[in-house]
Scaffold this active site. Structure first.
Site, PDB file in Angstrom:
ATOM      1  N   GLU A 112       0.801  -1.235   0.000  1.00 18.30           N
ATOM      2  CA  GLU A 112       0.000   0.000   0.000  1.00 18.30           C
ATOM      3  C   GLU A 112       0.835   1.287   0.000  1.00 18.30           C
ATOM      4  O   GLU A 112       0.494   2.238   0.698  1.00 18.30           O
ATOM      5  CB  GLU A 112      -0.934   0.007   1.223  1.00 18.30           C
TER       6      GLU A 112
HETATM    7  C1  TNX Z   1      -4.373  -4.036   4.880  1.00 17.34           C
HETATM    8  S1  TNX Z   1      -2.575  -6.316   4.545  1.00 17.34           S
HETATM    9  C2  TNX Z   1      -3.079  -3.794   5.274  1.00 17.34           C
HETATM   10  C3  TNX Z   1      -2.814  -3.401   6.670  1.00 17.34           C
HETATM   11  C4  TNX Z   1      -4.084  -3.199   7.438  1.00 17.34           C
HETATM   12  C5  TNX Z   1      -5.051  -4.303   7.109  1.00 17.34           C
HETATM   13  C6  TNX Z   1      -6.310  -4.247   7.906  1.00 17.34           C
HETATM   14  C7  TNX Z   1      -1.617  -5.280   4.222  1.00 17.34           C
HETATM   15  C8  TNX Z   1      -0.408  -5.768   3.619  1.00 17.34           C
HETATM   16  N1  TNX Z   1      -1.968  -4.040   4.503  1.00 17.34           N
HETATM   17  O1  TNX Z   1      -2.045  -2.229   6.697  1.00 17.34           O
HETATM   18  O2  TNX Z   1      -3.767  -3.223   8.788  1.00 17.34           O
HETATM   19  O3  TNX Z   1      -5.360  -4.235   5.753  1.00 17.34           O
HETATM   20  O4  TNX Z   1      -7.110  -5.354   7.683  1.00 17.34           O
END
Ligand code: TNX
Length: 537
Positions: A349
Protein backbone atom coordinates in the site's frame (compact mmCIF):
# COMPACT_ATOMS: atom_id res chain seq x y z
CA UNK A 1 -50.10 -59.68 20.40
CA UNK A 2 -46.86 -58.29 21.72
CA UNK A 3 -46.12 -59.35 25.24
CA UNK A 4 -44.20 -56.87 27.25
CA UNK A 5 -41.82 -58.48 29.66
CA UNK A 6 -41.49 -57.28 33.17
CA UNK A 7 -37.92 -56.21 33.83
CA UNK A 8 -36.98 -56.18 37.50
CA UNK A 9 -35.57 -52.92 38.82
CA UNK A 10 -32.28 -54.57 39.74
CA UNK A 11 -31.68 -55.48 36.14
CA UNK A 12 -32.35 -51.94 35.00
CA UNK A 13 -29.77 -50.77 37.47
CA UNK A 14 -27.34 -53.28 36.01
CA UNK A 15 -27.94 -51.97 32.51
CA UNK A 16 -27.40 -48.53 33.87
CA UNK A 17 -24.07 -49.53 35.34
CA UNK A 18 -23.14 -51.07 32.03
CA UNK A 19 -23.73 -47.75 30.30
CA UNK A 20 -21.65 -45.88 32.83
CA UNK A 21 -18.66 -48.15 32.53
CA UNK A 22 -19.03 -48.08 28.73
CA UNK A 23 -18.85 -44.30 28.66
CA UNK A 24 -15.76 -44.41 30.85
CA UNK A 25 -14.00 -46.59 28.35
CA UNK A 26 -10.91 -44.89 26.95
CA UNK A 27 -11.82 -43.71 23.46
CA UNK A 28 -9.84 -45.44 20.73
CA UNK A 29 -6.91 -43.50 19.31
CA UNK A 30 -8.74 -42.95 16.03
CA UNK A 31 -11.53 -41.16 17.91
CA UNK A 32 -9.06 -38.37 18.73
CA UNK A 33 -9.80 -34.67 18.28
CA UNK A 34 -6.30 -33.63 17.27
CA UNK A 35 -5.93 -30.24 15.55
CA UNK A 36 -4.29 -30.00 13.07
CA UNK A 37 -5.32 -33.41 11.82
CA UNK A 38 -2.42 -35.88 11.55
CA UNK A 39 -1.54 -37.82 8.42
CA UNK A 40 -2.53 -41.22 9.81
CA UNK A 41 -3.83 -42.75 13.02
CA UNK A 42 -4.11 -46.52 13.51
CA UNK A 43 -5.62 -48.32 16.46
CA UNK A 44 -4.15 -51.31 18.22
CA UNK A 45 -5.38 -53.05 21.36
CA UNK A 46 -4.68 -51.76 24.80
CA UNK A 47 -4.31 -48.60 26.81
CA UNK A 48 -1.28 -46.80 28.19
CA UNK A 49 -1.70 -45.39 31.68
CA UNK A 50 0.31 -42.33 32.61
CA UNK A 51 0.73 -41.90 36.37
CA UNK A 52 3.20 -40.44 38.83
CA UNK A 53 5.53 -43.41 38.26
CA UNK A 54 5.83 -43.00 34.49
CA UNK A 55 9.50 -42.68 33.53
CA UNK A 56 10.77 -40.34 30.83
CA UNK A 57 13.57 -41.74 28.70
CA UNK A 58 15.78 -39.95 26.19
CA UNK A 59 17.08 -41.85 23.21
CA UNK A 60 19.56 -39.95 21.06
CA UNK A 61 21.26 -36.58 21.34
CA UNK A 62 20.78 -35.54 24.99
CA UNK A 63 21.42 -31.84 24.41
CA UNK A 64 18.50 -31.73 22.00
CA UNK A 65 16.17 -33.98 23.98
CA UNK A 66 16.66 -32.68 27.54
CA UNK A 67 14.88 -29.35 27.08
CA UNK A 68 11.96 -31.19 25.51
CA UNK A 69 11.71 -33.59 28.43
CA UNK A 70 11.77 -30.58 30.77
CA UNK A 71 8.99 -29.05 28.71
CA UNK A 72 6.96 -32.25 28.97
CA UNK A 73 7.47 -32.37 32.73
CA UNK A 74 6.23 -28.80 33.10
CA UNK A 75 3.27 -29.57 30.89
CA UNK A 76 2.16 -32.51 33.02
CA UNK A 77 2.78 -31.12 36.50
CA UNK A 78 0.23 -28.31 37.06
CA UNK A 79 -2.95 -30.30 36.45
CA UNK A 80 -1.79 -33.74 37.66
CA UNK A 81 0.71 -33.01 40.39
CA UNK A 82 2.92 -35.70 38.82
CA UNK A 83 6.62 -34.98 39.18
CA UNK A 84 7.69 -37.19 36.32
CA UNK A 85 11.26 -38.43 36.58
CA UNK A 86 13.73 -39.34 33.90
CA UNK A 87 15.42 -42.75 33.75
CA UNK A 88 18.11 -44.40 31.63
CA UNK A 89 15.83 -47.34 31.00
CA UNK A 90 12.81 -49.11 32.50
CA UNK A 91 10.81 -52.26 31.81
CA UNK A 92 7.48 -50.58 31.40
CA UNK A 93 5.49 -47.40 32.04
CA UNK A 94 7.85 -45.28 29.98
CA UNK A 95 7.62 -42.39 27.58
CA UNK A 96 10.54 -42.45 25.17
CA UNK A 97 11.67 -39.31 23.41
CA UNK A 98 13.73 -40.46 20.47
CA UNK A 99 15.85 -38.51 18.02
CA UNK A 100 16.76 -40.94 15.26
CA UNK A 101 20.18 -40.73 13.64
CA UNK A 102 20.17 -41.37 10.76
CA UNK A 103 16.54 -40.58 10.08
CA UNK A 104 14.32 -40.60 7.02
CA UNK A 105 12.00 -38.09 8.63
CA UNK A 106 11.68 -34.51 7.40
CA UNK A 107 11.96 -31.50 9.74
CA UNK A 108 8.82 -31.35 11.84
CA UNK A 109 7.81 -34.92 11.07
CA UNK A 110 7.21 -37.37 13.94
CA UNK A 111 5.74 -40.74 14.84
CA UNK A 112 4.03 -41.71 18.09
CA UNK A 113 3.77 -45.39 19.01
CA UNK A 114 1.58 -46.21 21.94
CA UNK A 115 1.22 -49.61 23.58
CA UNK A 116 0.31 -50.81 27.05
CA UNK A 117 3.79 -50.35 28.45
CA UNK A 118 5.23 -47.38 26.57
CA UNK A 119 4.76 -44.34 24.43
CA UNK A 120 7.52 -43.55 21.99
CA UNK A 121 7.79 -40.27 20.09
CA UNK A 122 10.37 -40.40 17.31
CA UNK A 123 11.65 -37.66 15.06
CA UNK A 124 14.76 -36.59 13.20
CA UNK A 125 15.29 -33.60 15.47
CA UNK A 126 13.90 -31.36 18.18
CA UNK A 127 11.24 -29.77 15.99
CA UNK A 128 9.59 -33.09 15.19
CA UNK A 129 9.81 -34.17 18.81
CA UNK A 130 8.21 -30.90 19.88
CA UNK A 131 5.37 -31.43 17.40
CA UNK A 132 4.88 -34.97 18.71
CA UNK A 133 4.57 -33.61 22.24
CA UNK A 134 1.89 -31.16 21.06
CA UNK A 135 -0.05 -34.08 19.64
CA UNK A 136 0.42 -36.19 22.76
CA UNK A 137 -0.92 -33.38 24.95
CA UNK A 138 -4.08 -33.38 22.84
CA UNK A 139 -4.50 -37.10 23.58
CA UNK A 140 -4.72 -36.25 27.27
CA UNK A 141 -7.79 -34.87 29.05
CA UNK A 142 -8.67 -31.20 28.51
CA UNK A 143 -7.71 -30.51 32.13
CA UNK A 144 -4.05 -30.86 31.10
CA UNK A 145 -4.37 -27.39 29.56
CA UNK A 146 -5.24 -25.78 32.86
CA UNK A 147 -3.81 -25.43 36.32
CA UNK A 148 -6.67 -27.01 38.27
CA UNK A 149 -5.54 -30.24 39.87
CA UNK A 150 -7.49 -33.17 38.36
CA UNK A 151 -7.35 -36.47 40.23
CA UNK A 152 -6.46 -39.74 38.59
CA UNK A 153 -4.27 -41.37 36.02
CA UNK A 154 -4.29 -40.46 32.35
CA UNK A 155 -5.35 -43.16 29.91
CA UNK A 156 -4.30 -43.08 26.28
CA UNK A 157 -5.50 -45.70 23.78
CA UNK A 158 -2.85 -47.71 21.97
CA UNK A 159 -1.97 -47.23 18.32
CA UNK A 160 0.31 -45.35 15.98
CA UNK A 161 0.24 -41.77 14.74
CA UNK A 162 2.32 -40.79 11.74
CA UNK A 163 2.45 -37.14 10.94
CA UNK A 164 4.27 -34.49 8.96
CA UNK A 165 3.54 -30.96 7.82
CA UNK A 166 2.22 -30.21 4.36
CA UNK A 167 3.85 -26.76 4.32
CA UNK A 168 7.28 -25.86 5.68
CA UNK A 169 6.15 -22.35 6.68
CA UNK A 170 3.14 -22.16 8.97
CA UNK A 171 2.82 -18.65 10.27
CA UNK A 172 0.94 -16.22 12.43
CA UNK A 173 1.43 -12.44 12.24
CA UNK A 174 0.83 -10.03 15.08
CA UNK A 175 0.57 -6.32 14.35
CA UNK A 176 2.22 -4.69 17.36
CA UNK A 177 2.37 -1.31 15.59
CA UNK A 178 -1.29 -0.21 15.47
CA UNK A 179 -1.65 -1.20 19.10
CA UNK A 180 1.38 -2.15 21.12
CA UNK A 181 1.34 -5.41 23.07
CA UNK A 182 3.79 -5.99 25.93
CA UNK A 183 6.29 -8.88 25.92
CA UNK A 184 4.05 -11.03 28.16
CA UNK A 185 1.23 -10.87 25.63
CA UNK A 186 3.54 -11.83 22.79
CA UNK A 187 4.79 -14.79 24.83
CA UNK A 188 1.20 -15.78 25.53
CA UNK A 189 0.52 -15.73 21.78
CA UNK A 190 3.65 -17.84 21.21
CA UNK A 191 2.33 -20.43 23.67
CA UNK A 192 -1.01 -20.54 21.90
CA UNK A 193 0.32 -20.88 18.37
CA UNK A 194 2.93 -23.47 19.35
CA UNK A 195 0.12 -25.83 20.40
CA UNK A 196 -1.06 -25.87 16.79
CA UNK A 197 2.37 -26.53 15.26
CA UNK A 198 2.88 -23.03 13.91
CA UNK A 199 6.59 -22.49 13.27
CA UNK A 200 6.88 -18.82 12.23
CA UNK A 201 5.84 -15.69 14.14
CA UNK A 202 5.84 -12.59 11.96
CA UNK A 203 5.97 -9.39 14.01
CA UNK A 204 4.74 -6.27 12.21
CA UNK A 205 7.10 -3.94 14.07
CA UNK A 206 6.48 -0.61 12.39
CA UNK A 207 3.65 1.27 10.78
CA UNK A 208 2.28 4.79 10.49
CA UNK A 209 1.05 4.74 14.07
CA UNK A 210 4.11 3.37 15.81
CA UNK A 211 7.71 2.19 15.67
CA UNK A 212 8.11 -0.72 18.07
CA UNK A 213 11.71 -1.89 17.96
CA UNK A 214 14.70 -0.12 19.43
CA UNK A 215 17.28 0.79 16.77
CA UNK A 216 20.39 2.10 18.53
CA UNK A 217 21.73 4.06 15.57
CA UNK A 218 18.41 5.91 15.12
CA UNK A 219 17.17 6.38 18.71
CA UNK A 220 14.31 8.75 17.92
CA UNK A 221 12.47 5.98 16.06
CA UNK A 222 11.27 4.64 19.38
CA UNK A 223 11.70 7.78 21.48
CA UNK A 224 9.33 9.71 19.25
CA UNK A 225 7.90 7.13 16.85
CA UNK A 226 7.01 4.67 19.63
CA UNK A 227 5.13 7.18 21.77
CA UNK A 228 1.58 6.50 20.70
CA UNK A 229 -0.78 4.11 18.89
CA UNK A 230 -4.22 4.00 17.27
CA UNK A 231 -6.65 5.96 19.39
CA UNK A 232 -3.87 7.99 21.04
CA UNK A 233 -2.88 5.52 23.76
CA UNK A 234 0.64 5.50 25.09
CA UNK A 235 2.13 2.99 22.64
CA UNK A 236 5.48 1.50 23.53
CA UNK A 237 8.34 -0.45 22.02
CA UNK A 238 10.58 -3.45 22.62
CA UNK A 239 14.14 -2.78 23.69
CA UNK A 240 16.65 -4.93 21.84
CA UNK A 241 16.96 -7.05 24.99
CA UNK A 242 13.21 -7.61 25.09
CA UNK A 243 13.10 -8.48 21.42
CA UNK A 244 15.91 -11.02 21.89
CA UNK A 245 13.97 -12.46 24.81
CA UNK A 246 10.90 -12.89 22.57
CA UNK A 247 13.03 -14.50 19.86
CA UNK A 248 14.57 -16.93 22.37
CA UNK A 249 11.20 -17.79 23.90
CA UNK A 250 9.81 -18.49 20.43
CA UNK A 251 12.88 -20.59 19.60
CA UNK A 252 12.32 -22.72 22.68
CA UNK A 253 9.01 -23.65 21.05
CA UNK A 254 10.57 -24.14 17.60
CA UNK A 255 9.08 -20.90 16.31
CA UNK A 256 11.17 -18.57 14.16
CA UNK A 257 10.53 -14.85 14.46
CA UNK A 258 10.21 -12.87 11.22
CA UNK A 259 10.59 -9.15 11.97
CA UNK A 260 8.89 -6.71 9.61
CA UNK A 261 9.81 -3.10 8.97
CA UNK A 262 7.16 -1.87 6.56
CA UNK A 263 8.64 0.36 3.81
CA UNK A 264 8.52 2.67 1.90
CA UNK A 265 4.86 3.33 2.81
CA UNK A 266 3.37 2.80 6.29
CA UNK A 267 6.26 4.88 7.63
CA UNK A 268 4.71 7.90 9.31
CA UNK A 269 6.14 7.00 12.72
CA UNK A 270 9.67 7.05 11.24
CA UNK A 271 8.96 10.31 9.43
CA UNK A 272 7.70 11.83 12.68
CA UNK A 273 11.04 10.95 14.25
CA UNK A 274 13.35 11.88 11.37
CA UNK A 275 12.07 14.57 9.05
CA UNK A 276 15.01 14.11 6.69
CA UNK A 277 13.41 10.84 5.50
CA UNK A 278 10.23 12.64 4.50
CA UNK A 279 9.75 13.76 0.89
CA UNK A 280 6.51 15.65 1.40
CA UNK A 281 4.06 17.18 3.79
CA UNK A 282 1.84 14.38 5.00
CA UNK A 283 -1.87 14.92 5.04
CA UNK A 284 -3.51 11.62 6.02
CA UNK A 285 -6.55 12.21 3.80
CA UNK A 286 -4.45 13.24 0.81
CA UNK A 287 -1.11 11.53 1.29
CA UNK A 288 2.29 13.13 0.96
CA UNK A 289 2.00 16.48 -0.79
CA UNK A 290 5.47 17.13 -2.24
CA UNK A 291 7.28 20.19 -1.00
CA UNK A 292 10.31 21.96 -2.30
CA UNK A 293 12.99 21.74 0.37
CA UNK A 294 14.97 24.70 -0.94
CA UNK A 295 11.91 26.87 -1.07
CA UNK A 296 10.96 25.93 2.49
CA UNK A 297 14.54 26.11 3.62
CA UNK A 298 14.24 22.76 5.43
CA UNK A 299 15.89 19.41 5.02
CA UNK A 300 12.76 17.39 5.26
CA UNK A 301 10.04 18.00 7.75
CA UNK A 302 9.01 15.78 10.62
CA UNK A 303 5.37 14.75 10.39
CA UNK A 304 2.96 14.77 13.30
CA UNK A 305 2.37 11.41 15.02
CA UNK A 306 -0.65 9.64 13.61
CA UNK A 307 -3.31 7.79 15.61
CA UNK A 308 -6.01 7.13 13.00
CA UNK A 309 -6.46 4.04 10.82
CA UNK A 310 -6.09 5.33 7.28
CA UNK A 311 -3.47 3.63 5.13
CA UNK A 312 -1.32 4.60 2.17
CA UNK A 313 -0.49 8.25 2.93
CA UNK A 314 3.16 8.09 3.92
CA UNK A 315 6.39 7.28 2.12
CA UNK A 316 10.11 7.38 2.69
CA UNK A 317 12.04 9.70 0.39
CA UNK A 318 13.29 7.19 -2.18
CA UNK A 319 15.63 9.74 -3.83
CA UNK A 320 17.84 10.51 -0.88
CA UNK A 321 20.91 8.54 0.16
CA UNK A 322 20.11 9.14 3.82
CA UNK A 323 17.06 6.92 3.31
CA UNK A 324 19.27 4.00 2.27
CA UNK A 325 21.61 4.65 5.18
CA UNK A 326 18.54 4.43 7.40
CA UNK A 327 17.34 1.19 5.77
CA UNK A 328 20.83 -0.30 6.01
CA UNK A 329 21.20 0.58 9.70
CA UNK A 330 17.77 -0.71 10.63
CA UNK A 331 18.21 -3.99 8.76
CA UNK A 332 21.74 -4.48 10.10
CA UNK A 333 20.58 -4.07 13.69
CA UNK A 334 17.57 -6.33 13.11
CA UNK A 335 19.72 -9.02 11.50
CA UNK A 336 22.10 -8.94 14.47
CA UNK A 337 19.29 -10.05 16.77
CA UNK A 338 17.34 -12.27 14.39
CA UNK A 339 18.61 -15.83 13.97
CA UNK A 340 15.84 -16.78 11.51
CA UNK A 341 16.31 -16.67 7.73
CA UNK A 342 13.79 -13.91 6.86
CA UNK A 343 13.55 -10.15 7.19
CA UNK A 344 10.18 -8.75 6.06
CA UNK A 345 10.44 -5.40 4.26
CA UNK A 346 6.70 -4.71 3.96
CA UNK A 347 6.17 -2.96 0.64
CA UNK A 348 2.35 -2.85 0.78
CA UNK A 349 0.00 0.00 0.00
CA UNK A 350 2.69 2.53 -0.92
CA UNK A 351 0.02 4.62 -2.60
CA UNK A 352 1.99 7.86 -2.54
CA UNK A 353 5.24 6.39 -3.84
CA UNK A 354 5.35 6.56 -7.64
CA UNK A 355 5.89 3.08 -9.13
CA UNK A 356 9.13 4.28 -10.76
CA UNK A 357 10.39 5.19 -7.28
CA UNK A 358 8.88 2.15 -5.57
CA UNK A 359 10.60 -0.47 -7.72
CA UNK A 360 14.21 0.70 -7.26
CA UNK A 361 13.54 1.27 -3.56
CA UNK A 362 12.33 -2.32 -3.07
CA UNK A 363 15.27 -3.64 -5.06
CA UNK A 364 17.74 -1.73 -2.91
CA UNK A 365 16.04 -2.76 0.33
CA UNK A 366 16.13 -6.36 -0.84
CA UNK A 367 19.81 -6.09 -1.72
CA UNK A 368 20.54 -4.82 1.80
CA UNK A 369 18.73 -7.81 3.32
CA UNK A 370 20.75 -10.14 1.08
CA UNK A 371 23.99 -8.35 1.94
CA UNK A 372 23.37 -9.15 5.60
CA UNK A 373 22.82 -12.79 4.78
CA UNK A 374 19.03 -13.02 5.01
CA UNK A 375 16.16 -13.59 2.61
CA UNK A 376 13.54 -10.95 2.17
CA UNK A 377 9.83 -11.35 2.50
CA UNK A 378 7.48 -8.65 1.27
CA UNK A 379 3.75 -8.13 0.72
CA UNK A 380 2.66 -9.14 -2.79
CA UNK A 381 3.23 -5.69 -4.35
CA UNK A 382 7.01 -6.24 -4.04
CA UNK A 383 6.77 -8.64 -7.00
CA UNK A 384 6.61 -5.60 -9.29
CA UNK A 385 10.30 -5.27 -8.55
CA UNK A 386 12.96 -7.74 -9.61
CA UNK A 387 13.06 -10.32 -6.85
CA UNK A 388 16.26 -11.95 -5.74
CA UNK A 389 16.61 -15.71 -5.59
CA UNK A 390 14.98 -16.90 -2.39
CA UNK A 391 12.90 -13.76 -1.82
CA UNK A 392 9.29 -14.54 -0.97
CA UNK A 393 6.15 -12.55 -1.83
CA UNK A 394 3.28 -12.70 0.64
CA UNK A 395 -0.01 -12.97 -1.23
CA UNK A 396 -2.59 -10.93 0.68
CA UNK A 397 -4.59 -9.12 -1.97
CA UNK A 398 -3.77 -9.87 -5.58
CA UNK A 399 -3.20 -13.20 -7.29
CA UNK A 400 -1.72 -11.28 -10.23
CA UNK A 401 1.06 -10.03 -7.95
CA UNK A 402 1.64 -13.54 -6.64
CA UNK A 403 2.02 -14.63 -10.27
CA UNK A 404 4.58 -11.89 -10.92
CA UNK A 405 6.67 -13.50 -8.17
CA UNK A 406 6.08 -17.05 -9.38
CA UNK A 407 7.03 -16.09 -12.93
CA UNK A 408 10.34 -14.83 -11.58
CA UNK A 409 10.93 -18.25 -10.00
CA UNK A 410 10.09 -17.13 -6.45
CA UNK A 411 7.79 -18.75 -3.93
CA UNK A 412 4.76 -17.19 -2.32
CA UNK A 413 3.46 -17.18 1.23
CA UNK A 414 -0.31 -17.49 1.23
CA UNK A 415 -2.31 -14.99 3.33
CA UNK A 416 -5.43 -14.05 1.39
CA UNK A 417 -7.26 -11.32 3.30
CA UNK A 418 -10.61 -12.96 2.52
CA UNK A 419 -9.62 -16.21 4.28
CA UNK A 420 -6.76 -15.68 6.68
CA UNK A 421 -7.12 -12.12 8.02
CA UNK A 422 -8.00 -12.66 11.64
CA UNK A 423 -8.89 -8.98 12.07
CA UNK A 424 -11.87 -9.48 9.76
CA UNK A 425 -15.18 -9.68 11.61
CA UNK A 426 -16.91 -13.05 11.93
CA UNK A 427 -20.21 -11.49 10.86
CA UNK A 428 -21.95 -8.12 10.92
CA UNK A 429 -22.55 -8.37 14.68
CA UNK A 430 -18.89 -8.79 15.67
CA UNK A 431 -17.90 -5.82 17.84
CA UNK A 432 -14.18 -5.92 17.09
CA UNK A 433 -12.46 -6.00 13.74
CA UNK A 434 -12.87 -4.65 10.24
CA UNK A 435 -14.67 -6.06 7.22
CA UNK A 436 -13.14 -4.44 4.16
CA UNK A 437 -12.07 -7.84 2.77
CA UNK A 438 -14.86 -10.09 4.02
CA UNK A 439 -16.75 -11.41 6.98
CA UNK A 440 -14.90 -14.60 7.87
CA UNK A 441 -16.88 -17.23 9.78
CA UNK A 442 -15.17 -20.38 10.99
CA UNK A 443 -16.16 -22.43 7.94
CA UNK A 444 -14.88 -19.67 5.61
CA UNK A 445 -11.51 -19.82 7.36
CA UNK A 446 -11.45 -23.60 6.90
CA UNK A 447 -13.06 -24.32 3.53
CA UNK A 448 -10.34 -23.26 1.12
CA UNK A 449 -6.96 -24.46 0.06
CA UNK A 450 -3.81 -22.58 -0.96
CA UNK A 451 -3.62 -24.63 -4.17
CA UNK A 452 -7.13 -23.61 -5.24
CA UNK A 453 -6.83 -19.83 -5.16
CA UNK A 454 -5.62 -19.48 -8.72
CA UNK A 455 -4.97 -22.08 -11.40
CA UNK A 456 -1.46 -20.72 -11.90
CA UNK A 457 -0.48 -20.93 -8.21
CA UNK A 458 0.69 -24.52 -7.87
CA UNK A 459 1.70 -26.51 -4.81
CA UNK A 460 5.41 -26.15 -5.59
CA UNK A 461 5.09 -22.36 -5.75
CA UNK A 462 3.80 -22.19 -2.20
CA UNK A 463 6.14 -21.82 0.76
CA UNK A 464 3.35 -21.90 3.28
CA UNK A 465 0.37 -20.21 4.88
CA UNK A 466 0.19 -17.33 7.35
CA UNK A 467 -2.70 -15.82 9.30
CA UNK A 468 -2.19 -12.11 10.09
CA UNK A 469 -3.87 -10.32 12.97
CA UNK A 470 -3.89 -6.58 12.29
CA UNK A 471 -4.57 -4.55 15.38
CA UNK A 472 -6.35 -1.34 14.42
CA UNK A 473 -9.29 -2.45 16.61
CA UNK A 474 -7.52 -4.94 18.88
CA UNK A 475 -6.19 -3.54 22.13
CA UNK A 476 -5.50 -6.39 24.57
CA UNK A 477 -4.93 -10.09 25.11
CA UNK A 478 -8.61 -11.02 25.43
CA UNK A 479 -9.36 -9.32 22.12
CA UNK A 480 -6.43 -11.06 20.44
CA UNK A 481 -7.81 -14.41 21.64
CA UNK A 482 -11.34 -13.61 20.51
CA UNK A 483 -10.34 -12.75 16.96
CA UNK A 484 -7.90 -15.66 16.74
CA UNK A 485 -9.98 -18.52 18.07
CA UNK A 486 -11.45 -20.67 16.72
CA UNK A 487 -10.42 -19.43 13.24
CA UNK A 488 -6.72 -19.71 13.96
CA UNK A 489 -7.18 -23.47 14.51
CA UNK A 490 -8.77 -23.68 11.05
CA UNK A 491 -5.86 -21.91 9.34
CA UNK A 492 -3.35 -23.99 11.28
CA UNK A 493 -4.98 -27.11 9.86
CA UNK A 494 -5.01 -25.66 6.32
CA UNK A 495 -1.25 -25.09 6.72
CA UNK A 496 -0.39 -28.45 8.30
CA UNK A 497 -2.80 -31.00 6.80
CA UNK A 498 -2.92 -32.00 3.15
CA UNK A 499 -6.06 -30.98 1.31
CA UNK A 500 -7.05 -34.61 0.64
CA UNK A 501 -7.12 -35.35 4.38
CA UNK A 502 -9.22 -32.37 5.41
CA UNK A 503 -12.99 -32.02 5.69
CA UNK A 504 -15.16 -29.41 7.34
CA UNK A 505 -17.36 -32.00 9.06
CA UNK A 506 -14.38 -33.64 10.67
CA UNK A 507 -12.86 -30.31 11.66
CA UNK A 508 -16.13 -28.96 13.04
CA UNK A 509 -16.68 -31.97 15.26
CA UNK A 510 -13.09 -31.96 16.48
CA UNK A 511 -13.03 -28.25 17.19
CA UNK A 512 -16.31 -28.46 19.09
CA UNK A 513 -14.85 -31.04 21.48
CA UNK A 514 -11.58 -29.16 21.48
CA UNK A 515 -13.28 -26.12 23.07
CA UNK A 516 -13.07 -28.00 26.40
CA UNK A 517 -9.31 -27.37 26.18
CA UNK A 518 -9.84 -23.68 25.54
CA UNK A 519 -12.20 -23.56 28.52
CA UNK A 520 -9.49 -25.17 30.65
CA UNK A 521 -7.02 -22.53 29.44
CA UNK A 522 -9.50 -19.73 30.13
CA UNK A 523 -9.28 -18.67 26.49
CA UNK A 524 -11.67 -15.97 25.31
CA UNK A 525 -12.78 -17.65 22.09
CA UNK A 526 -15.69 -16.83 19.79
CA UNK A 527 -18.64 -19.22 20.14
CA UNK A 528 -19.21 -19.72 16.45
CA UNK A 529 -22.82 -20.56 15.49
CA UNK A 530 -21.31 -22.93 12.94
CA UNK A 531 -20.34 -25.18 15.82
CA UNK A 532 -23.63 -24.96 17.69
CA UNK A 533 -25.36 -25.92 14.43
CA UNK A 534 -22.99 -28.85 14.16
CA UNK A 535 -23.97 -29.94 17.67
CA UNK A 536 -27.71 -29.79 16.97
CA UNK A 537 -27.41 -32.01 13.91
C1 TNX B 1 -4.37 -4.04 4.88
S1 TNX B 1 -2.57 -6.32 4.55
C2 TNX B 1 -3.08 -3.79 5.27
C3 TNX B 1 -2.81 -3.40 6.67
C4 TNX B 1 -4.08 -3.20 7.44
C5 TNX B 1 -5.05 -4.30 7.11
C6 TNX B 1 -6.31 -4.25 7.91
C7 TNX B 1 -1.62 -5.28 4.22
C8 TNX B 1 -0.41 -5.77 3.62
N1 TNX B 1 -1.97 -4.04 4.50
O1 TNX B 1 -2.04 -2.23 6.70
O2 TNX B 1 -3.77 -3.22 8.79
O3 TNX B 1 -5.36 -4.24 5.75
O4 TNX B 1 -7.11 -5.35 7.68
Amino acid sequence: MKILKFIPFGMLALFGLGIVSCSEKTPSLSENTIIPKPVSVTDTNGVFTLDGETKLIASGEMAEISPLIALFQSLIKPSTGFDLQTAESAESNTIIFEIEKPSQKAAGEYTIDINESSIKISASGGEGLFNGIQTLRQLMPASIEGTVLAEGKIKIAAGTIKDKPEYAYRGFMLDVARHFFPVEDVKHVIELIAKYKINFLHLHLSDDQGWRIEIKSWPLLTEIGGKTEVGGGEGGFYTQEQYKDIVAYAQSKFITVVPEIDMPGHTNSALAAYGQLNPGIIVPEKGAVPFDRKELGVDGMATPLYTGIEVGFSTLDTDKEITYQFVDDVIRELVEMTPGPYIHIGGDESHVTAIEDYIPFIERAQAIVTKYGKKSLGWDEVAHAKLETGSVAQYWAKAENALLAINQGNQVLISPATKTYLDMQYDSTTKLGLHWAAYIELDDAYNWDPTELDAAIKRENILGVEAPLWSETITNREEIEFMMFPRFAAIAEVAWTKKELRSWDSFASRVKKHTARWDAMGLNYYKSPKLVWEEKK
